[in-house]
Design a protein around this motif. Structure first.
Motif, PDB file in Angstrom:
ATOM      1  N   GLY B  66      -4.656  65.579  20.087  1.00  0.00           N
ATOM      2  CA  GLY B  66      -3.661  64.344  20.377  1.00  0.00           C
ATOM      3  C   GLY B  66      -2.718  64.596  21.290  1.00  0.00           C
ATOM      4  O   GLY B  66      -2.097  65.973  21.641  1.00  0.00           O
ATOM      5  N   GLU B  67      -1.553  64.079  22.439  1.00  0.00           N
ATOM      6  CA  GLU B  67      -0.694  64.534  23.298  1.00  0.00           C
ATOM      7  C   GLU B  67       0.330  63.741  22.556  1.00  0.00           C
ATOM      8  O   GLU B  67       0.623  63.101  22.566  1.00  0.00           O
ATOM      9  CB  GLU B  67      -1.720  64.804  24.293  1.00  0.00           C
ATOM     10  N   ILE B  68       1.452  64.534  23.404  1.00  0.00           N
ATOM     11  CA  ILE B  68       2.948  64.325  22.975  1.00  0.00           C
ATOM     12  C   ILE B  68       3.657  64.070  24.468  1.00  0.00           C
ATOM     13  O   ILE B  68       3.373  65.411  25.089  1.00  0.00           O
ATOM     14  CB  ILE B  68       3.582  64.681  22.042  1.00  0.00           C
ATOM     15  N   LEU B  69       4.251  63.610  25.020  1.00  0.00           N
ATOM     16  CA  LEU B  69       4.553  63.015  26.144  1.00  0.00           C
ATOM     17  C   LEU B  69       6.642  62.649  25.839  1.00  0.00           C
ATOM     18  O   LEU B  69       6.524  61.576  25.285  1.00  0.00           O
ATOM     19  CB  LEU B  69       3.940  61.848  26.847  1.00  0.00           C
ATOM     20  N   LEU B  70       6.782  63.977  26.845  1.00  0.00           N
ATOM     21  CA  LEU B  70       8.176  63.653  27.222  1.00  0.00           C
ATOM     22  C   LEU B  70       8.263  63.180  28.637  1.00  0.00           C
ATOM     23  O   LEU B  70       8.192  64.040  29.330  1.00  0.00           O
ATOM     24  CB  LEU B  70       8.614  65.096  26.896  1.00  0.00           C
ATOM     25  N   GLU B  71       9.018  61.971  28.790  1.00  0.00           N
ATOM     26  CA  GLU B  71       9.195  61.707  29.948  1.00  0.00           C
ATOM     27  C   GLU B  71       7.750  61.493  30.753  1.00  0.00           C
ATOM     28  O   GLU B  71       8.176  61.988  31.850  1.00  0.00           O
ATOM     29  CB  GLU B  71      10.251  61.724  30.972  1.00  0.00           C
ATOM     30  N   GLY B  72       6.757  61.217  30.056  1.00  0.00           N
ATOM     31  CA  GLY B  72       5.583  61.336  30.851  1.00  0.00           C
ATOM     32  C   GLY B  72       4.823  62.741  30.958  1.00  0.00           C
ATOM     33  O   GLY B  72       3.600  62.689  31.177  1.00  0.00           O
ATOM     34  N   LYS B  73       5.800  63.555  30.772  1.00  0.00           N
ATOM     35  CA  LYS B  73       4.869  64.766  30.993  1.00  0.00           C
ATOM     36  C   LYS B  73       4.564  65.232  29.784  1.00  0.00           C
ATOM     37  O   LYS B  73       5.242  65.765  28.780  1.00  0.00           O
ATOM     38  CB  LYS B  73       6.187  65.731  31.801  1.00  0.00           C
ATOM     39  N   PRO B  74       3.080  65.505  29.138  1.00  0.00           N
ATOM     40  CA  PRO B  74       2.196  66.599  28.141  1.00  0.00           C
ATOM     41  C   PRO B  74       3.364  67.559  28.133  1.00  0.00           C
ATOM     42  O   PRO B  74       4.098  68.486  28.854  1.00  0.00           O
ATOM     43  CB  PRO B  74       1.318  66.436  28.844  1.00  0.00           C
ATOM     44  N   VAL B  75       3.950  67.863  26.446  1.00  0.00           N
ATOM     45  CA  VAL B  75       4.564  68.756  26.156  1.00  0.00           C
ATOM     46  C   VAL B  75       3.786  69.600  25.336  1.00  0.00           C
ATOM     47  O   VAL B  75       3.249  68.319  24.066  1.00  0.00           O
ATOM     48  CB  VAL B  75       6.418  68.209  25.348  1.00  0.00           C
ATOM     49  N   SER B  76       4.483  70.193  24.692  1.00  0.00           N
ATOM     50  CA  SER B  76       3.213  70.546  23.281  1.00  0.00           C
ATOM     51  C   SER B  76       4.518  71.489  21.997  1.00  0.00           C
ATOM     52  O   SER B  76       5.379  72.846  22.634  1.00  0.00           O
ATOM     53  CB  SER B  76       2.434  71.661  23.216  1.00  0.00           C
ATOM     54  N   PHE B  77       5.073  71.402  21.550  1.00  0.00           N
ATOM     55  CA  PHE B  77       6.065  71.441  20.359  1.00  0.00           C
ATOM     56  C   PHE B  77       5.498  72.233  19.356  1.00  0.00           C
ATOM     57  O   PHE B  77       5.005  72.103  18.787  1.00  0.00           O
ATOM     58  CB  PHE B  77       6.590  71.386  19.832  1.00  0.00           C
ATOM     59  N   SER B  78       5.854  74.017  19.289  1.00  0.00           N
ATOM     60  CA  SER B  78       5.257  74.331  18.504  1.00  0.00           C
ATOM     61  C   SER B  78       6.129  74.440  16.979  1.00  0.00           C
ATOM     62  O   SER B  78       5.814  75.377  16.000  1.00  0.00           O
ATOM     63  CB  SER B  78       4.489  76.394  18.781  1.00  0.00           C
ATOM     64  N   SER B  79       7.469  74.234  17.583  1.00  0.00           N
ATOM     65  CA  SER B  79       8.227  74.832  16.508  1.00  0.00           C
ATOM     66  C   SER B  79       9.511  72.926  17.016  1.00  0.00           C
ATOM     67  O   SER B  79       9.912  72.963  17.396  1.00  0.00           O
ATOM     68  CB  SER B  79       9.277  75.953  15.999  1.00  0.00           C
ATOM     69  N   PRO B  80       9.991  73.172  15.339  1.00  0.00           N
ATOM     70  CA  PRO B  80      11.181  72.271  15.446  1.00  0.00           C
ATOM     71  C   PRO B  80      12.576  72.219  16.530  1.00  0.00           C
ATOM     72  O   PRO B  80      13.157  72.188  17.036  1.00  0.00           O
ATOM     73  CB  PRO B  80      12.404  72.181  14.291  1.00  0.00           C
ATOM     74  N   MET B  81      12.627  74.042  16.533  1.00  0.00           N
ATOM     75  CA  MET B  81      13.204  74.282  17.785  1.00  0.00           C
ATOM     76  C   MET B  81      12.624  74.298  19.004  1.00  0.00           C
ATOM     77  O   MET B  81      13.398  73.533  19.998  1.00  0.00           O
ATOM     78  CB  MET B  81      12.903  76.109  18.215  1.00  0.00           C
ATOM     79  N   ASP B  82      11.520  74.139  19.336  1.00  0.00           N
ATOM     80  CA  ASP B  82      11.081  73.605  21.268  1.00  0.00           C
ATOM     81  C   ASP B  82      11.838  72.008  20.932  1.00  0.00           C
ATOM     82  O   ASP B  82      11.951  72.720  22.509  1.00  0.00           O
ATOM     83  CB  ASP B  82       9.794  73.795  21.108  1.00  0.00           C
ATOM     84  N   ALA B  83      11.806  71.409  20.274  1.00  0.00           N
ATOM     85  CA  ALA B  83      11.999  69.843  20.011  1.00  0.00           C
ATOM     86  C   ALA B  83      13.211  69.624  20.236  1.00  0.00           C
ATOM     87  O   ALA B  83      13.861  69.060  20.966  1.00  0.00           O
ATOM     88  CB  ALA B  83      11.524  69.167  19.109  1.00  0.00           C
ATOM     89  N   ARG B  84      13.640  70.573  19.611  1.00  0.00           N
ATOM     90  CA  ARG B  84      15.327  70.345  19.297  1.00  0.00           C
ATOM     91  C   ARG B  84      15.868  71.011  21.428  1.00  0.00           C
ATOM     92  O   ARG B  84      16.869  70.123  21.788  1.00  0.00           O
ATOM     93  CB  ARG B  84      16.248  70.976  18.591  1.00  0.00           C
ATOM     94  N   ASP B  85      15.482  72.026  21.662  1.00  0.00           N
ATOM     95  CA  ASP B  85      16.033  72.638  23.059  1.00  0.00           C
ATOM     96  C   ASP B  85      15.198  71.213  23.816  1.00  0.00           C
ATOM     97  O   ASP B  85      16.084  71.297  24.656  1.00  0.00           O
ATOM     98  CB  ASP B  85      15.113  73.397  23.101  1.00  0.00           C
TER      99      ASP B  85
END
Ligand SMILES: Nc1ncnc2c1ncn2[C@@H]1O[C@H](COP(=O)(O)OP(=O)(O)OP(=O)(O)O)[C@@H](O)[C@H]1O
Ligand SMILES: Nc1ncnc2c1ncn2[C@@H]1O[C@H](COP(=O)(O)OP(=O)(O)OP(=O)(O)O)[C@@H](O)[C@H]1O
Ligand SMILES: [Mg+2]
Ligand SMILES: [Mg+2]
Lengths: 316, 262, 360, 360, 262
Positions: B66-85
């Motif tokens: 599966g994929e996650i899109l942030l404002e339409g752009k695919p992102v891949s968070f490898s850690s909670p830090m990425d998501a926080r950033d």
């Protein structure tokens, strides 16, 4: 007047050093010396010995008797002690360089090894040419006693020992292998079992000390091989000599730790009284407290004493 | 809130999310959409996979598919830090506080303030007084706390107080999305109310919020849309004005067939 | 769905009264306390004081037993000198223990590095400063290996360092051939290696550079742990690794940096140990692991991680030093010294636990 | 307030539909797996298989290297003999580790007890059976002391046993004067003490009573841990002490019983060790602590407590035994044996972790 | 339920209970009474001391002052085991399950069944099949669980499922009093409903129940009396028929003065 002295041994778990301590304590009582004793916690515990020397300096002792764990590394701190006017005597194990101590009262460990080597060779006679030898050494870190006894034995047995300071560099086919025993029965037994697994034809067993020899004997007994194998050892403690008597050990080189300690204390007394230092045995650069081969089955050309005499002079 | 007319782009979405734990499939091709400025409630039975969903969205677990899109752009968070950033701030069900550290330390964990000038720049020295001041302000703002000492270790707080600290942290630092996994589960009536007000506050600053909750009255009170999760997937999304609580519960528990539209 | 100005939906009606609720903070009258409880309370607020008090008590007791010689500046500076290497190792050990780990290999790394420095400078003729630097690099590498296994392969630190202890010890024996490098040789070829053995006289005291180094290392670590973000992260991850990860710390990166730093500190300790014993001795410091752990726990750092001040292990090392020195000066037999150190460990930690408990 | 037949008050209305809710259990199609993943899955279901596989693999590898001699029943029974004492200690250690503790004093207790039995029987002329019984009592007492400090004074087991290790070691030296009691003396005065050194021949194998004793101890502990309430309590308290306490277990009582039992097992090991080495040797088995811990962790018992089967440490001890024996038979230098054992520890536990993980 | 006429003797009561944690006084001379066959709800703000109260009643903490009376007789519980032996069964807020052990093991923790005959009597051998069977029955009875394998480790269950196991354990074994500290906090709507039904079931077997909850609708639905806890003491007890939820919340939060009678 009472003076201070220190005895620093390698460990407190080896009867050799325990007896040395007892000898020194007895001598101190007789000569009005206040003796403090120190020991490393395990074999090779050099740092504790350094601290002990420093404590001696701080306490204002007149003399230090030491069996060094690390014969080279201990030198600087002993120099400090000598600079502070303390008489430093190495017991049992010479320092490197040997003149780092004011005097050395020691067994010639190489000679002790040679004696049992020669004895074993003489006992085997012609069969010595195709003997199978197991070498039961002390620890992986191979301290100097370990090297001296091991190489002395091989030299006495007629093996080309190559580098005299290195265990295991020989390529003589007669040597089945080296293993370590930690100088106790359990290690001796396990090492013997493992070497026997490598070659069940072993008929000569060198051991670093008598507890290791006792362990090796148990292993041989379990293999039903105790009859045909010569076990030799070094030390001369009472249980060891008894084991010679009982035929467990063929011959052992006896050393005299109590003498060493007694002479050491005597020397410190003399140093405090009139500033004289002890002298070396003629022809040697240390005072040889002597070593005797103890066996009830003497071999031609190898000087030895009987078990009864050995018993009367044994130390533990 | 304007996703009624020309549907705007979702801020955060997930497509076909799959997460397996050994034999258990916690997420089974789940979809997810969060639109700008909305409060999206996520409801579902225990074990439906809600926490797994938000953990995937916040980088706390790695997806199998599966994929996650942030404002339409695919992102891949490898850690909670990425998501926080990326501006996604999360209150986990387990709170994720360090019990032995102080409230202030916890609030600024991972985004500590440094001293101005040399000490901060070269020695990387922390600005303890500054952080304490701000932490106190934030907690007072929320009115959530009756805490006497901002340097108190979190372990000395009651369960409810701890939840308050975690919520305050997320609310204070989230810049794009705030996700809350059962933020009121251990809270009292008064404290829950504060959290709900806080959620509405945050939304009124324009930030979208994901709220996981088992409390239907709360959900129906604050949510703009409700994402109903069932058996590891999104069953449907409904609007609280179009359906009753009974309907929502019926969908969620499988008592009624879900409506068509997602 | 409503627009931005929509009227809020209805609260549940029982929540309407909340506006008037009490906003006072609960406060309770303190209860009467016995003297012992008050002392406990006072210390509870300053847990680092506990080892300090134990230290002062043991100095007084040994002073009384061993006579004035014990208090001489010379003897006290000697104790400082004697604990310097163990103290440095305890600093490295503290870092790892703060992350809820344990490092059984600190002693082995230290000795290995001293051997590497010595062999490079003496046998291979590498210039001493370079030998020291390579030694530091190897220390960091050894720590990094532990850290890699702990973070990436996710093995318990106890296992990793139990294994690497054997590995480093074997390497040490292999590289050194179990032979020491003599003091005189070092004086000739690489006096820099003995730098930390030199000392300055302050009154009757003789403070070695090694002692100063130990204090400096503790000061730096104290700053790092308390005044940088990295330090907070170390505490947080030791406290609860999962929470730290979820609250946005790259725990693995922090953890590996801790092991690397610990390895580096051990390497510095290796350099200092050459100065301390005067030669490169591959057989020294075999007890150093357990002594460093003892110093850390007596210093009040929790083996469960995340709790305790880095100042504690410094005091802990001093306590062990005072005990060792005092027992020796009093003339206690080695055997009973062992016995006493055993009880010291247990009792010091018991006092610490009691203080931390505060009221039954 | 209503009487017993009062009509129930109203539910919240949204809850009315619950009666019709789905009662199916969720089920998902299994995903495709690679061969490696399938193997991992299979082993995950039977975690005790992991050490068994490592054991078989190492026997095969050493067999290939050392030749057919390695496979002889004689050699295999010899390995069993060599690991018997460490195996017994590993059994005691497992009990403590299952409770999330660690016992650094097992080796010291064992040697102390062998010395006590020997001194009683030989120096004091106590009849051997009585000497053995007193030894058992002292072992239980030593374990009980550890347990008391852990449960009542609430000290971490690591500290307690680090301290008591020194204490027991000092007592050992004091009682024995560092002197061994000779095999021949035991034969005369107290042959019973050497009982476990005797062996029976089965084919080419020579199985000592000591080996059988080790297997019996593991069997008894396996029964206790898996088929009695006490065993379940040990697991529960190792898993989470507070929960175990709250769910109605007298955790302190259970914990202290674990330490006492561990002490008793060590005492039995002490008796067995006399048979194994043939004499009472106060200097033997100094490495035993760490070896027992290595066996336990290789055997898959978690250092965090509560997880793992008691069968694991038995296999773990055998793995260590096979490694030691194999390396020696192949003629590997002592130094590289250390090195290899270091890696074995790390790799064995790494494999175990990998198996337990199941899918990334 | 008959405490209207001649007030019967309380099953369990506490008088002047005091518990301090360092500087915090969690219980400040609190009183407590539970009458036969009633459901007594305990409500209060976060940190009011509710959990401390029930921990004191169930032997999980030692009191600094005060006494506990079981059927009028003073008792002193030095451990949860003592309370359990006296027939008081508790679901703690932290659940008190052993994560690595199976559901069956957890249900029978501390009261394992032994095999009949020799094996059980002398070898003290456990009756594993028997315990598994009973555990499965109990869980099925509650209808709470969708658990496939009774030998599954508790750590593999979702938070809600775990709470279910803890509740089932207490309900199955309580003989005199069952105490539940926020048993539905992490539960879904469906699961909460089951727990409430269960509570009523248990009561209908004649056993009194103490229910701590922050969920006012639930409290007012099932409780016979409500104990309002505030600042470490019992503020008052009210009957849900006499007061509204708003009143209860107002008392609990200090918005209104408490009524006279306790
Ligand atoms: N770390 C894990 N290991 C194994 N299984 C897990 C893990 N985390 C979650 N699960 C399983 O995944 C499924 C979904 O769990 P999740 O926590 O996402 O549910 P949830 O909807 O948040 O439930 P709740 O409302 O009870 O919090 C459950 O069956 C759970 O047992
Ligand atoms: N083990 C402890 N150590 C220190 N303080 C504690 C401890 N347990 C509870 N407290 C304190 O005692 C007070 C009462 O706590 P308690 O858990 O009884 O509250 P509660 O009413 O159950 O709250 P909640 O609704 O949040 O569960 C709180 O201020 C809490 O911080
Ligand atoms: Mg969840
Ligand atoms: Mg509570």
């Amino acid at each position: 007047d009472e003076i201070g002295a220190c005895l620093i041994t390698k460990t407190d778990i080896n009867p050799f050093f325990v007896k040395m301590k007892e000898g020194a304590t007895a001598a101190s009582l007789a000569m009005n010396i206040d003796l403090s004793t120190y020991a490393g916690k395990i074999d090779g515990d050099h740092e504790t010995q350094v601290q002990a020397v420093e404590s001696c300096i701080a306490s204002g002792a007149k003399g230090i008797l030491i069996t060094a764990s690390d014969t080279k590394a201990i030198v600087p701190v002993l120099k400090k002690a000598r600079d502070a006017g303390i008489l430093v005597i190495a017991l049992d194990t010479p320092l490197e360089p040997i003149d780092a101590a004011d005097a050395t009262f020691a067994t010639d460990n190489f000679k002790a090894g040679q004696l049992i080597g020669e004895w074993a060779k003489a006992k085997l006679g012609d069969k010595a040419a195709d003997a199978k030898i197991a070498m039961l050494d002390l620890t992986p870190s191979a301290p100097s006693v370990d090297v001296l006894r091991d190489q002395g034995f091989l030299d006495g047995f007629g093996v080309d020992i190559k580098d005299k300071n290195k265990i295991g560099d020989e390529d003589d086919k007669r040597i089945v292998g080296h293993d370590v025993t930690n100088g106790n029965e359990e290690g001796g037994r396990k090492a013997m079992e493992n070497l026997l697994q490598r070659d069940s034809g072993i008929n000569v067993v060198y051991t670093i000390n008598e507890p290791a020899a006792a362990g090796a004997y148990e292993a041989l007994k379990a293999f039903n091989m105790e009859k045909g194998v010569l076990i030799v050892s070094v030390d001369g403690g009472c249980p060891g000599v008894l084991n010679v008597k009982d035929g467990v050990i063929g011959a052992t080189s006896q050393q005299y730790p109590v003498d060493m300690a007694y002479k050491g204390i005597e020397a410190i007394r003399a140093w405090a009284d009139n500033g004289t230092k002890p002298e070396n045995t003629k022809g040697l650069n240390f005072y040889d407290t002597g070593v005797n081969l103890v066996t009830d089955s003497p071999a031609e050309g190898v000087p030895s004493i009987g078990v009864d005499e050995g018993m009367s002079r044994c130390w533990g | 809130m304007t996703n009624t007319q020309n549907t705007p782009q979702p801020v955060l979405s997930g497509r076909g999310l799959v997460k397996r734990y050994g034999r258990v499939t916690a997420l089974d091709h789940a979809d997810f959409d969060l639109y700008p400025g909305e409060i999206l409630a996520v409801i579902g039975d225990n074990g439906a996979g809600k926490s797994s969903l938000i953990k995937a969205l916040s980088g706390a677990i790695t997806l199998d598919e599966g994929e996650i899109l942030l404002e339409g752009k695919p992102v891949s968070f490898s850690s909670p830090m990425d998501a926080r950033d990326a501006g996604i701030e999360t209150v986990y069900q387990t709170l994720a506080l360090s019990p032995a550290l102080s409230i202030a330390d916890n609030m600024f964990m991972g985004r500590e303030l440094r001293r101005p000038g040399f000490a901060g720049k070269f020695l990387k020295m922390l600005d303890h007084p500054g952080m304490q001041r701000i932490a106190r302000e934030k907690l007072n703002e929320l009115g959530l706390m009756t805490i006497q000492n901002i340097n108190q270790a979190v372990e000395t707080l009651s369960g409810g107080q701890r939840q308050g600290v975690a919520v305050a942290r997320a609310a204070a630092f989230g810049s794009r999305v705030v996700i809350m996994d059962e933020p009121t589960a251990a809270l009292g009536v008064k404290e829950s109310r504060r959290v709900l007000e806080l959620i509405q506050d945050v939304r009124s600053r324009g930030m979208p919020i994901v709220l996981i909750s088992h409390n239907m009255p709360h959900v129906f009170e604050v949510a703009d849309r409700i994402h109903i999760h069932r058996l590891g997937k999104r069953l449907c999304t409904i609007k609280p004005d179009d359906y009753s609580m009974s309907d929502a519960v019926a969908f969620m528990t499988g008592a009624l067939e879900a409506p068509e539209a997602a | 769905m409503s627009d931005e100005n929509r009227t809020p939906r209805k609260k549940q009606d029982f929540e309407e009264t909340l506006g008037r609720s009490d906003t006072n903070v609960a406060s309770f009258a303190p209860k009467q306390r016995t003297f012992l409880q008050s002392a406990q309370h006072l210390l509870h607020g300053n847990p680092t004081m506990v080892p300090v008090i134990v230290l002062i008590m043991s100095i007084i007791i040994f002073g009384a037993l061993a006579g004035p010689k014990f208090f001489s500046p010379f003897n006290l500076s000697l104790i400082l000198q004697q604990v310097s290497v163990i103290g440095i190792l305890a600093a490295a050990q503290s870092l790892v223990i703060l992350t809820a780990g344990i490092d059984l290999s600190v002693g082995a790394i230290m000795v290995l590095i001293s051997v590497i420095m010595g062999q490079l400078a003496v046998s291979l003729g590498v210039p001493s400063p370079l030998a020291v630097l390579i030694g530091f690099g190897c220390g960091a590498l050894a720590g990094g290996m532990n850290g890699f296994l702990v973070t990436r392969i996710k093995l318990p630190p106890f296992i990793v360092t139990l294994g690497s202890w054997n590995i480093f010890f074997a390497l040490n024996l292999w590289l050194s051939g179990a032979q020491s490098i003599r003091s005189q040789t070092l004086d000739e070829v690489a006096p820099l290696l003995k730098f930390f053995g030199e000392s300055i006289a302050i009154g009757g005291a003789r403070v070695t550079y090694g002692s100063i180094l130990m204090l400096a290392i503790f000061a730096v670590l104290w700053f790092l742990l308390n005044h940088t973000a990295w330090g907070r992260h170390v505490y947080a991850l030791g406290d609860d690794k999962e929470s730290a990860e979820l609250s946005g710390i790259r725990t693995n990166r922090t953890l590996i940096s801790v092991y690397i730093l610990a390895g580096l500190v051990c390497a510095i300790g290796g350099w200092a140990s050459i100065g301390r014993v005067g030669s490169v001795s591959p057989q020294s410091f075999q007890e150093a692991n357990l002594q460093s752990i003892t110093a850390v726990v007596i210093g009040g750092i929790s083996l469960f991680g995340g709790r305790g001040s880095i100042a504690g292990p410094l005091i802990g090392a001093l306590i062990v030093g005072v005990f060792n020195s005092g027992l020796r000066m009093v003339g206690v037999d080695v055997l009973w010294q062992l016995f006493a150190i055993g009880w010291l460990t247990i009792i010091a930690v018991a006092i610490d636990q009691w203080i931390r408990k505060v009221s039954s």
